[in-house]
Design a protein around this motif. Structure first.
Motif, PDB file in Angstrom:
ATOM      1  N   CYS A  14      -7.020   1.768 -15.768  1.00 41.66           N
ATOM      2  CA  CYS A  14      -5.732   1.608 -15.082  1.00 41.66           C
ATOM      3  C   CYS A  14      -5.742   2.304 -13.728  1.00 41.66           C
ATOM      4  CB  CYS A  14      -4.591   2.185 -15.914  1.00 41.66           C
ATOM      5  SG  CYS A  14      -4.160   1.254 -17.384  1.00 41.66           S
ATOM      6  N   THR A  15      -6.180   3.535 -13.726  1.00 40.19           N
ATOM      7  CA  THR A  15      -6.182   4.328 -12.497  1.00 40.19           C
ATOM      8  C   THR A  15      -7.112   3.743 -11.456  1.00 40.19           C
ATOM      9  OG1 THR A  15      -5.620   6.319 -13.739  1.00 40.19           O
ATOM     10  CG2 THR A  15      -6.596   6.638 -11.553  1.00 40.19           C
ATOM     11  N   HIS A  16      -8.323   3.400 -11.845  1.00 46.07           N
ATOM     12  CA  HIS A  16      -9.305   2.927 -10.864  1.00 46.07           C
ATOM     13  C   HIS A  16      -8.952   1.543 -10.318  1.00 46.07           C
ATOM     14  CE1 HIS A  16     -12.408   5.901 -12.712  1.00 46.07           C
ATOM     15  NE2 HIS A  16     -11.435   6.504 -12.055  1.00 46.07           N
ATOM     16  N   VAL A  17      -8.469   0.645 -11.162  1.00 44.06           N
ATOM     17  CA  VAL A  17      -8.047  -0.668 -10.658  1.00 44.06           C
ATOM     18  C   VAL A  17      -6.836  -0.496  -9.742  1.00 44.06           C
ATOM     19  CG1 VAL A  17      -7.062  -2.914 -11.300  1.00 44.06           C
ATOM     20  CG2 VAL A  17      -9.053  -2.027 -12.524  1.00 44.06           C
ATOM     21  N   THR A  18      -5.881   0.326 -10.133  1.00 37.34           N
ATOM     22  CA  THR A  18      -4.706   0.566  -9.288  1.00 37.34           C
ATOM     23  C   THR A  18      -5.104   1.149  -7.943  1.00 37.34           C
ATOM     24  OG1 THR A  18      -3.307   0.863 -11.235  1.00 37.34           O
ATOM     25  CG2 THR A  18      -2.478   1.747  -9.148  1.00 37.34           C
ATOM     26  N   ASP A  19      -6.007   2.129  -7.949  1.00 35.22           N
ATOM     27  CA  ASP A  19      -6.485   2.710  -6.688  1.00 35.22           C
ATOM     28  C   ASP A  19      -7.174   1.648  -5.822  1.00 35.22           C
ATOM     29  OD1 ASP A  19      -5.536   5.170  -7.542  1.00 35.22           O
ATOM     30  OD2 ASP A  19      -7.520   5.994  -8.007  1.00 35.22           O
ATOM     31  N   GLY A  20      -7.958   0.784  -6.464  1.00 39.41           N
ATOM     32  CA  GLY A  20      -8.636  -0.282  -5.727  1.00 39.41           C
ATOM     33  C   GLY A  20      -7.656  -1.271  -5.121  1.00 39.41           C
ATOM     34  N   ALA A  63       0.821  -1.213   0.000  1.00 44.65           N
ATOM     35  CA  ALA A  63       0.000   0.000   0.000  1.00 44.65           C
ATOM     36  C   ALA A  63       0.856   1.264   0.000  1.00 44.65           C
ATOM     37  CB  ALA A  63      -0.933   0.009   1.203  1.00 44.65           C
ATOM     38  N   SER A  64       1.994   1.197   0.633  1.00 43.88           N
ATOM     39  CA  SER A  64       2.828   2.393   0.756  1.00 43.88           C
ATOM     40  C   SER A  64       3.971   2.448  -0.254  1.00 43.88           C
ATOM     41  CB  SER A  64       3.379   2.481   2.180  1.00 43.88           C
ATOM     42  OG  SER A  64       4.064   1.293   2.508  1.00 43.88           O
ATOM     43  N   HIS A  65       4.007   1.482  -1.195  1.00 41.87           N
ATOM     44  CA  HIS A  65       5.135   1.466  -2.126  1.00 41.87           C
ATOM     45  C   HIS A  65       4.726   1.019  -3.528  1.00 41.87           C
ATOM     46  CE1 HIS A  65       9.203   1.176  -3.608  1.00 41.87           C
ATOM     47  NE2 HIS A  65       8.976  -0.059  -3.986  1.00 41.87           N
ATOM     48  N   GLY A  66       4.727   1.955  -4.469  1.00 40.66           N
ATOM     49  CA  GLY A  66       4.617   1.634  -5.878  1.00 40.66           C
ATOM     50  C   GLY A  66       3.253   1.275  -6.423  1.00 40.66           C
ATOM     51  N   LEU A  67       2.196   1.612  -5.726  1.00 42.41           N
ATOM     52  CA  LEU A  67       0.857   1.286  -6.216  1.00 42.41           C
ATOM     53  C   LEU A  67       0.100   2.532  -6.667  1.00 42.41           C
ATOM     54  CD1 LEU A  67      -0.467  -1.575  -3.885  1.00 42.41           C
ATOM     55  CD2 LEU A  67       0.051  -1.679  -6.323  1.00 42.41           C
ATOM     56  N   ARG A  68       0.703   3.247  -7.592  1.00 43.16           N
ATOM     57  CA  ARG A  68       0.055   4.411  -8.205  1.00 43.16           C
ATOM     58  C   ARG A  68       0.415   4.439  -9.686  1.00 43.16           C
ATOM     59  NH1 ARG A  68      -2.209   7.635  -4.424  1.00 43.16           N
ATOM     60  NH2 ARG A  68      -1.350   7.536  -2.343  1.00 43.16           N
ATOM     61  N   VAL A  69      -0.542   4.802 -10.500  1.00 47.91           N
ATOM     62  CA  VAL A  69      -0.250   4.957 -11.925  1.00 47.91           C
ATOM     63  C   VAL A  69       0.780   6.080 -12.055  1.00 47.91           C
ATOM     64  CG1 VAL A  69      -1.191   5.658 -14.162  1.00 47.91           C
ATOM     65  CG2 VAL A  69      -2.460   4.056 -12.723  1.00 47.91           C
ATOM     66  N   GLY A  70       1.858   5.794 -12.748  1.00 51.53           N
ATOM     67  CA  GLY A  70       2.948   6.756 -12.902  1.00 51.53           C
ATOM     68  C   GLY A  70       4.024   6.590 -11.845  1.00 51.53           C
ATOM     69  N   ASP A  71       3.766   5.802 -10.808  1.00 48.84           N
ATOM     70  CA  ASP A  71       4.742   5.546  -9.755  1.00 48.84           C
ATOM     71  C   ASP A  71       4.684   4.059  -9.402  1.00 48.84           C
ATOM     72  OD1 ASP A  71       6.553   5.706  -7.638  1.00 48.84           O
ATOM     73  OD2 ASP A  71       5.040   6.373  -6.207  1.00 48.84           O
ATOM     74  N   GLY A  72       5.255   3.244 -10.274  1.00 45.79           N
ATOM     75  CA  GLY A  72       5.261   1.805 -10.060  1.00 45.79           C
ATOM     76  C   GLY A  72       4.319   1.049 -10.977  1.00 45.79           C
ATOM     77  N   ILE A  73       3.269   1.712 -11.436  1.00 45.65           N
ATOM     78  CA  ILE A  73       2.306   1.095 -12.340  1.00 45.65           C
ATOM     79  C   ILE A  73       2.197   1.983 -13.584  1.00 45.65           C
ATOM     80  CG2 ILE A  73      -0.062   0.286 -12.665  1.00 45.65           C
ATOM     81  CD1 ILE A  73       1.460  -1.272 -10.470  1.00 45.65           C
ATOM     82  N   ALA A  74       2.449   1.385 -14.745  1.00 42.67           N
ATOM     83  CA  ALA A  74       2.388   2.125 -16.005  1.00 42.67           C
ATOM     84  C   ALA A  74       0.942   2.280 -16.469  1.00 42.67           C
ATOM     85  CB  ALA A  74       3.193   1.406 -17.079  1.00 42.67           C
ATOM     86  N   ASN A  75       0.683   3.385 -17.112  1.00 49.47           N
ATOM     87  CA  ASN A  75      -0.622   3.623 -17.716  1.00 49.47           C
ATOM     88  C   ASN A  75      -0.665   2.941 -19.084  1.00 49.47           C
ATOM     89  OD1 ASN A  75      -3.211   4.773 -17.953  1.00 49.47           O
ATOM     90  ND2 ASN A  75      -2.393   6.473 -19.136  1.00 49.47           N
ATOM     91  N   ILE A  76      -1.870   2.635 -19.534  1.00 44.15           N
ATOM     92  CA  ILE A  76      -2.066   2.116 -20.888  1.00 44.15           C
ATOM     93  C   ILE A  76      -2.886   3.154 -21.637  1.00 44.15           C
ATOM     94  CG2 ILE A  76      -3.111   0.316 -22.310  1.00 44.15           C
ATOM     95  CD1 ILE A  76      -2.773  -1.592 -19.910  1.00 44.15           C
TER      96      ILE A  76
END
Length: 177
Positions: free
Chosen positions: A157-163, A137-150
């Motif tokens: 991408c954003t909503h699944v990553t946030d979830g 939760a505190s490391h790399g779980l944001r689009v653009g910071d650990g998770i690439a956008n498509i």
């Protein structure tokens, strides 16, 4: 004239519904996330108000419900991890997904169970989903910071990553002392 309008509405409705795809049911998602598991035990995690606040601080969002349905994956008596089923809104419709969590509250893997949008289904690709492995939760779980956008799937991408980040925060609060 009325017949042509009715046909157009029907075709539009059918074309929108044609994009809904059920990829996995609950049992299939469990086995995909924990193939070596010999059993799954349903649990209900109930978050207290202080735990809800801790999740909000970690994830930047509060869970919609203090009750979280969790399936504990076991091999014999050994706990392999946990499966959490969730849904988020894509652009217009829900995306159902499952998060496999390791016993230390890090993400093991995610699976897209159902996708109902006309665009953005690329989030189901193994390469995109693999980015979540090992993250917390505190490391790399944001689009653009650990998770690439498509491109073309930004909201999905954003909503699944946030979830996933919210679920990882819940796991961190519930599993770590």
């Amino acid at each position: 004239m009325k017949h042509a309008w009715t046909s157009a509405v029907l075709l539009t409705t059918l074309s929108q519904q044609a994009h809904a795809v059920q990829y996995l049911n609950t049992e299939q998602a469990q086995k995909a996330l924990f193939p070596q598991a010999t059993g799954f035990t349903e649990q209900d995690w109930l978050l207290t108000p202080s735990q809800l606040a801790a999740v909000e601080q970690l994830a930047g969002q509060r869970p919609n419900n203090p009750h979280v349905r969790v399936l504990k994956a076991q091999q014999g008596q050994a706990v392999l991890g946990y499966v959490v089923l969730d849904s988020v809104i894509g652009k217009y419709d829900l995306i159902d997904y499952a998060v496999g969590l390791n016993a230390d509250a890090t993400v093991k893997q995610i699976e897209i169970m159902a996708y109902r949008e006309s665009h953005g289904f690329e989030i189901r690709s193994p390469a995109w989903r693999a980015q979540f492995a090992g993250k917390s939760a505190s490391h790399g779980l944001r689009v653009g910071d650990g998770i690439a956008n498509i491109s073309g799937a930004t909201l999905s991408c954003t909503h699944v990553t946030d979830g996933v980040r919210r679920i990882a925060a819940v796991a961190q609060v519930m599993l770590r002392p």
